[in-house]
Design a protein around this motif. Structure first.
Motif, PDB file in Angstrom:
ATOM      1  N   HIS A 229      61.908  45.228  47.536  1.00 55.46           N
ATOM      2  CA  HIS A 229      62.819  44.324  46.962  1.00 55.46           C
ATOM      3  C   HIS A 229      64.100  45.554  46.133  1.00 55.46           C
ATOM      4  N   ASP A 230      65.455  44.698  46.834  1.00 57.39           N
ATOM      5  CA  ASP A 230      66.626  45.681  46.038  1.00 57.39           C
ATOM      6  C   ASP A 230      66.770  47.260  47.075  1.00 57.39           C
ATOM      7  N   ASP A 231      66.505  47.266  48.219  1.00 61.78           N
ATOM      8  CA  ASP A 231      65.979  49.028  48.866  1.00 61.78           C
ATOM      9  C   ASP A 231      67.048  49.558  48.729  1.00 61.78           C
ATOM     10  N   ALA A 232      67.372  50.531  48.321  1.00 57.06           N
ATOM     11  CA  ALA A 232      69.487  51.216  48.777  1.00 57.06           C
ATOM     12  C   ALA A 232      69.404  52.754  49.505  1.00 57.06           C
ATOM     13  N   THR A 233      68.258  52.700  49.589  1.00 52.32           N
ATOM     14  CA  THR A 233      68.628  54.354  50.833  1.00 52.32           C
ATOM     15  C   THR A 233      66.713  54.855  52.002  1.00 52.32           C
ATOM     16  N   LEU A 234      67.387  55.496  52.853  1.00 55.56           N
ATOM     17  CA  LEU A 234      66.402  55.291  53.653  1.00 55.56           C
ATOM     18  C   LEU A 234      64.539  55.755  53.328  1.00 55.56           C
ATOM     19  N   ALA A 235      64.930  56.769  52.314  1.00 54.48           N
ATOM     20  CA  ALA A 235      63.687  56.668  51.686  1.00 54.48           C
ATOM     21  C   ALA A 235      63.225  55.888  50.978  1.00 54.48           C
ATOM     22  N   HIS A 236      63.424  55.172  50.582  1.00 61.35           N
ATOM     23  CA  HIS A 236      63.553  53.500  49.981  1.00 61.35           C
ATOM     24  C   HIS A 236      62.603  52.591  51.395  1.00 61.35           C
ATOM     25  N   ALA A 237      63.402  52.555  51.651  1.00 60.62           N
ATOM     26  CA  ALA A 237      62.290  51.344  53.152  1.00 60.62           C
ATOM     27  C   ALA A 237      61.536  52.401  53.972  1.00 60.62           C
ATOM     28  N   GLU A 238      61.289  53.567  54.322  1.00 55.87           N
ATOM     29  CA  GLU A 238      60.368  54.669  54.652  1.00 55.87           C
ATOM     30  C   GLU A 238      59.506  54.047  53.528  1.00 55.87           C
ATOM     31  N   GLU A 239      59.281  53.954  52.222  1.00 53.36           N
ATOM     32  CA  GLU A 239      57.960  54.076  51.056  1.00 53.36           C
ATOM     33  C   GLU A 239      57.663  52.370  51.117  1.00 53.36           C
ATOM     34  N   SER A 240      58.738  51.597  51.534  1.00 47.62           N
ATOM     35  CA  SER A 240      58.227  49.975  51.718  1.00 47.62           C
ATOM     36  C   SER A 240      57.394  49.970  53.327  1.00 47.62           C
ATOM     37  N   MET A 241      57.559  50.041  54.250  1.00 46.58           N
ATOM     38  CA  MET A 241      56.783  51.020  55.459  1.00 46.58           C
ATOM     39  C   MET A 241      55.872  50.963  55.438  1.00 46.58           C
ATOM     40  N   SER A 242      55.336  51.953  54.494  1.00 43.67           N
ATOM     41  CA  SER A 242      54.161  52.604  54.219  1.00 43.67           C
ATOM     42  C   SER A 242      53.054  51.965  53.746  1.00 43.67           C
ATOM     43  N   ILE A 243      53.449  51.551  52.583  1.00 42.97           N
ATOM     44  CA  ILE A 243      52.593  50.602  51.353  1.00 42.97           C
ATOM     45  C   ILE A 243      52.343  49.231  51.806  1.00 42.97           C
ATOM     46  N   GLY A 244      52.964  49.040  53.240  1.00 47.48           N
ATOM     47  CA  GLY A 244      52.340  47.038  53.992  1.00 47.48           C
ATOM     48  C   GLY A 244      53.540  46.607  53.957  1.00 47.48           C
ATOM     49  N   SER A 245      54.814  47.288  53.615  1.00 49.35           N
ATOM     50  CA  SER A 245      55.727  45.237  53.224  1.00 49.35           C
ATOM     51  C   SER A 245      56.075  45.111  55.037  1.00 49.35           C
ATOM     52  N   THR A 246      56.702  43.610  54.792  1.00 51.04           N
ATOM     53  CA  THR A 246      56.897  43.696  56.177  1.00 51.04           C
ATOM     54  C   THR A 246      58.421  42.331  55.842  1.00 51.04           C
ATOM     55  N   ILE A 247      58.880  42.638  54.430  1.00 53.43           N
ATOM     56  CA  ILE A 247      59.812  41.848  54.639  1.00 53.43           C
ATOM     57  C   ILE A 247      61.013  42.489  53.281  1.00 53.43           C
ATOM     58  N   ALA A 248      61.869  43.244  53.821  1.00 49.88           N
ATOM     59  CA  ALA A 248      63.104  43.133  52.825  1.00 49.88           C
ATOM     60  C   ALA A 248      63.712  42.330  52.287  1.00 49.88           C
TER      61      ALA A 248
END
Length: 378
Positions: A229-248
């Protein structure tokens, strides 16, 4: 039931013809008109799948129509359901906020009141749309994980999102915008706002990461779809993927949206963002992501009528390359598949007969009729 003389919005094309359904399921469709006299005349309008809404806060408005006014639960649920169906939404994930200390998300009784109304109305077939649950977990609070643990085995749970609305984070990297929004929302004076901001920063430092890890681990274990939710940076997106998120959900920058897409997440943006022409928070505009081909799902968020409107607006927008079947997929098949619902969202044989008849006056679209599992509900 046969619906005749319609423009069928299929997965890859728009075809003029007719459709037949039986026992709540689409049996056949054709590019020729039906000759049967009992067929419903669609008068040349569009026939599309019923829309699938993943993230709406609309239920809250009926439970608390004014500050400090609590409305009877089943009346609130009925009114909310009627508004969803009237706007062509036949599958609804009602967003329940967990951990928001000022909006009742810290009280189990308040959360169970809403969840109970959803469950009761679904069990007794009182709803016209199908309602499921989306738990929106506000990470920077000590109440979030205990509440989530009490609600996480709710059978209707279909999506979990992880949010951090603390100052300086994600949607509120601008502290000025943070203060303007929350002072207005909670009617705080400057001193009260200073105290609120400080407390949120303390909570975030202590609880955001532990809660993120614990909740995402449970979702992975139990195969519950997870959204950032509300990812703003490359690091946020990488973290979201690493914990199993499938929707941004609602990435706030072009960088975050692109990084999410490259990592396999589907990008969800607000339909009001499309209708209004931009973000009310000053973040990246949804039509900008559409022009770059980086938009997968639309959500009505806080305004149900925006979902249909946005899909048609995107199809008319010459700044992107989307055609009508693709923009309709953003509000039907794409959200359905993202949470594992493969029985709906498309006009195809054997799929659920969730259908919406849509007309247009000038450039505004209107819902004329809605069917859920082949039953007329609007």
């Amino acid at each position: 039931m046969i619906i005749n003389n319609v423009k069928l919005i299929l997965e890859n094309e728009v075809v003029s013809g007719s459709l037949a359904c039986e026992n709540g399921v689409i049996q056949a469709f054709s590019d020729t008109p039906s000759q049967l006299p009992q067929a419903i005349d669609g008068e040349g309008n569009w026939l599309m799948p019923g829309m699938v809404e993943l993230h709406t806060d609309n239920l809250d408005k009926f439970f608390t129509p004014r500050p400090k006014v609590d409305w009877p639960a089943h009346s609130a649920m009925s009114s909310h359901d009627a508004l969803m169906v009237a706007n062509g939404i036949t599958t609804v994930l009602d967003a329940i906020g967990v951990g928001d200390v000022r909006d009742g998300g810290h009280r189990l009784d308040n959360l169970q009141k809403m969840i109970g109304a959803i469950q009761y109305s679904e069990k007794h077939r009182l709803n016209r749309a199908e309602h499921r649950i989306h738990l929106r977990c506000e990470l920077p609070h000590d109440s979030t994980l205990p509440l989530f643990e009490q609600l996480m085995c709710t059978p209707e749970l279909s999506l979990v999102s992880l949010m951090d609305h603390s100052p300086g984070q994600r949607q509120y990297t601008s502290l000025e915008k943070y203060r303007v929004y929350f002072q207005g929302k909670y009617n705080l004076n400057d001193t009260e706002m200073d105290e609120f901001e400080s407390s949120q920063l303390r909570f975030a430092e202590r609880w955001s990461q532990p809660n993120r890890q614990a909740i995402s681990a449970w979702c992975r274990q139990h195969r519950i779809p997870l959204a950032s939710h509300d990812d703003a940076t490359l690091a946020h997106a990488e973290e979201s993927m690493s914990i199993g998120s499938t929707i941004a959900e609602f990435p706030t920058t072009e960088e975050a949206a692109q990084a999410s897409r490259e990592r396999g997440l589907q990008v969800l943006m607000g339909a009001p963002n499309i209708v209004r022409g931009g973000s009310h928070s000053g973040n990246v505009a949804a039509h900008r992501l559409a022009s770059l081909g980086m938009l997968d799902i639309l959500s009505s968020d806080y305004y149900p009528a925006s979902l249909l409107d946005a899909a048609f607006r995107l199809a008319r927008d010459e700044s992107n390359h989307y055609q009508l079947p693709e923009t309709i997929a953003m509000v039907t098949s794409n959200p359905a598949r993202s949470i594992g619902l493969t029985d709906r969202g498309v006009i195809a044989e054997g799929k659920r007969a969730d259908l919406v008849l849509v007309t247009q006056h000038q450039q505004q679209v209107y819902v004329k009729s809605v069917w859920a599992k082949g039953r007329a509900v609007w």
